[in-house]
Design an enzyme around this catalytic site. Structure first.
Site, PDB file in Angstrom:
ATOM      1  N   SER B 140      32.606 -11.710 -28.841  1.00  0.00           N
ATOM      2  CA  SER B 140      32.817 -12.155 -27.463  1.00  0.00           C
ATOM      3  C   SER B 140      34.222 -11.786 -26.986  1.00  0.00           C
ATOM      4  CB  SER B 140      32.532 -13.659 -27.334  1.00  0.00           C
ATOM      5  OG  SER B 140      33.695 -14.388 -27.046  1.00  0.00           O
ATOM      6  N   ASP B 192      41.479 -15.017 -30.793  1.00  0.00           N
ATOM      7  CA  ASP B 192      40.549 -13.892 -30.779  1.00  0.00           C
ATOM      8  C   ASP B 192      40.934 -12.847 -29.739  1.00  0.00           C
ATOM      9  OD1 ASP B 192      39.301 -15.429 -32.644  1.00  0.00           O
ATOM     10  OD2 ASP B 192      37.289 -15.239 -31.784  1.00  0.00           O
TER      11      ASP B 192
END
Lengths: 376, 376
Positions: B140, B192
């Site tokens: 993602s 991330d």
């Protein structure tokens, strides 16, 4: 004089390795016992049935040693001088066959008779044990404890003659067996002889021992010998080397192990917990600590195999002792109904088969059983 | 305007779970990339090739939203109000097919054009990815980062056009992709999107991120998907429940994990270590931390299977991400000679076969690769 005496083995529930670094360890007795029969005899005979060796000495050998110097305390100490005299008188050296068994026997036999101010008497001492030697299950401590208890009774130094000895007698047996362990292990912690003497469970931390002989749930465990030979000294050294490379991580892991021992001890003493709660708490601590032992480098693939087979069967399991092979154990729940018993027994039997198919040896034994016991 | 852009995935080297409790985590980029091609088009088209879905909107849809309120800062924020407007204008709900991919796309496409004070332009955005979705490998974040980079360039909001963008452009891409991650994950840590933007490695602790894009040994790793479905939320909850039952033990274990992350970061930054020393240190920390993850209850038998197969082949391995299934990785040593390379490649190939025979999927990928990259 004829009588019997037996002492249990032990497992370390938690704290192996950590105890070397000043952390807590919890040990419990297991119902694999070393038994001694004492029978009248003209000579002094030591029959080690497991090792299939008999040693026989004429009684006068023992009386010749009446000048053997003993320190002026309740318990004799196996000083270098004392051991040297025994070596000379009995023509043995540390290289002799069954040296450890013989030297501790001779030391206890002679020292206790002197302390009791009695002449040596002849006797046949027959030793047999259900404990595997060198498996970390207290075979040497059980031998020392049973031997001290037998010889103390032979010379009338204890009053107890049947069942569990009095506190006073237990304490005396424990002190003598510690001296015997000193001969065998240099500087023993005292954990092994204490748990084999008193039975139940004990917490050991920084030289202090707390004993607990009542209100221990008598779990069953499946003792598992991975059959992977281990070298305790080498393993302790390799753990130490990882400790030095990864000092901060290692300290934090040992703190976690210390907390496992503390929590285990609190649970064992907590009379408000139901058996089911005790079991669940014990199972979780065991599962956690096996992984912590792996983290410090004390694991072995066969021990992990044991844990994963046990886990798939719904049981909690960990290594015990130095690790790197050797033994582990599987905690079996306390059984409260016949139905549960059947189901648990089937699961245990099936797990046992799987472990054996993977080359391991298993014994189902009770934990927290009584320590030294006299019999007729 | 035609161009390409790609962003790497990531693995958590150390600190999964611990990071939730304020401890350090180390993440590194991996060379499985999400690629976006941008091509001229009359409409706005989003083609998700992996999911085999194409979404097409006429350009006037976007211009209708010229009144969309944007907070007065460098970066727009996906407030509830903003998302509600997007839902209404594009007739989507959180239950719509590919909702996450669409809503982040629309948010970035519209917000960035407004910030750039430009009218919307038509474009075909073709997304393809080598990253498995939901495997904890940053699929993602790589999508958010590549999308932000593509749209920022489309609207001339970044100056970089080829290769690694400038620091300034990277920082802007990172900020926009964080907003996108906020839509997808509520309160993302920022780990991330940062590692997918900057590449290399980063240390995250208590909201602070340190980045390291040079002097990282480019290890190869074997990424392993156990194919055991995992439920991150359920796993985090079960770890929390063990944490509450065994608070002191848990704290000590997390301290150990924190030290693993710190030590890993020190080693990555230490330019005095040889490659071999770096590798040995990295391997030991990985081995230790897998066991610590097991101790907090984040393990799974298939992850242990991976670790034991890797260990038998001489490699160090651990779970990555939430655990309880999902992915793990095997560290492969740095290869310095052709001979070593052959031997290592053979060992890796044989391990890969064994892992696949156990139902797992493997990719050999480089770690610490560059982050966002533009191409013609």
């Amino acid at each position: 004089m004829r009588f019997g005496v037996s002492a249990p083995g032990k497992v370390i529930l938690h704290g192996e390795h950590a105890v070397v670094y000043g952390k807590g360890a919890v040990a419990v007795s297991i119902d694999l016992r070393t038994e001694i029969r004492v029978e009248p005899c003209a000579d002094v005979v030591l029959l080690l049935t497991n090792l299939k060796h008999e040693f026989r000495w004429p009684l006068q050998k023992f009386d010749q040693l009446s000048d053997m110097s003993l320190v002026d305390s309740e318990i004799a100490q196996p000083t270098e001088q004392v051991l040297k005299k025994l070596h000379e008188a009995f023509d043995i050296t540390p290289q002799s066959k069954c040296y450890g068994s013989i030297i501790t026997f001779l030391f206890l036999y002679i020292s206790i008779s002197r302390k009791a101010k009695q002449e040596s008497v002849g006797a046949k001492i027959v030793v047999s044990s259900a404990l595997p030697i060198g498996g970390g299950l207290g075979s040497s401590a059980a031998y020392s404890v049973a031997l001290a208890a037998a010889i103390l009774r032979l010379y009338g130094a204890v009053k107890s003659t049947h069942g569990v000895p009095s506190e006073e007698d237990l304490s005396l047996i424990n002190k003598w067996s510690f001296q015997s362990e000193t001969i065998l292990h240099g500087k023993p912690s005292g954990i092994d002889n204490s748990v084999c003497t008193f039975g139940g469970a004990l917490l050991f931390r920084l030289g202090k021992i707390q004993e607990l002989t009542s209100r221990i749930p008598l779990y069953n465990i499946l003792l598992v010998n991975t059959k992977v030979p281990r070298d305790t000294k080498q393993l302790v050294a390799s753990v130490r080397s990882r400790a030095e490379r990864q000092r901060k991580i290692f300290c934090a892991v040992l703190d976690a192990v210390d907390e496992v021992s503390s929590q285990c001890w609190l649970n064992l003493r907590d009379s408000n917990l139901t058996n089911e709660q005790q079991y669940q708490a014990a199972a979780e601590l065991i599962a956690i600590n096996h992984h912590l032992m792996n983290a410090i480098g004390a694991g072995h693939p066969q021990l992990d195999k044991m844990v994963s087979l046990a886990s798939a069967a719904g049981f909690s399991s960990k290594l015990t002792g130095a690790g790197g092979g050797g033994c582990g154990f599987v905690l079996i729940e306390i059984i409260e109904s016949a139905d549960e018993s059947k189901s648990t027994n089937e699961r245990v039997a099936s797990l046992k088969t799987q472990l054996e198919e993977n080359g391991m040896q298993c014994w189902q034994v009770a934990m927290g059983c009584p320590g030294i016991m006299y019999s007729a």
